[in-house]
Design a protein around this motif. Structure first.
Motif: not given
Length: 108
Positions: A49-51, A40-43, A15-16, A19
């Motif tokens: 999970t990245v949004h 960019i946001s990380q859950d 995930g990182s 991101a």
């Protein structure tokens, strides 16, 4: 204006890295014509999970950015897709306004 909400799930523990790649994409979009927001946001509960929250002046601006990312230096869509454990989930939006978006006269 149009918007998109993208939810992407990276392979376990990646995930990182996902991101970081998307933040590089965002840096390249800084000042790109028609790009109002590329966030960019990380859950917080699931770091794999990245949004991505996108706001564009119009669909043609969003498509131009996608085409430019395929030919520019730096990450491209294939770099992002290689990190995903499943296809991204995309929600298309009609943006009505809000804090940080320009008004009809071009002011934020």
């Amino acid at each position: 204006m149009i918007g998109r909400l993208m939810a992407m799930t990276a392979h376990s523990g990646k995930g990182s890295e996902l991101a970081a790649v998307l933040l590089r994409v965002a840096e390249r979009l800084h000042g790109f014509p028609g790009c109002e927001i590329y966030l960019i946001s990380q859950d917080a509960a699931d770091p794999d999970t990245v949004h991505v929250t996108e706001v564009w002046q119009d669909e043609s601006s969003a498509q131009a950015a996608l085409a430019a990312s395929s030919s520019a230096d730096g990450p491209n869509p294939a770099d992002v897709l290689a990190l995903l454990s499943s296809p991204p989930h995309r929600t298309d939006l009609t943006v009505l306004g809000g804090v940080g978006l320009p008004t009809a006269d071009g002011q934020p």
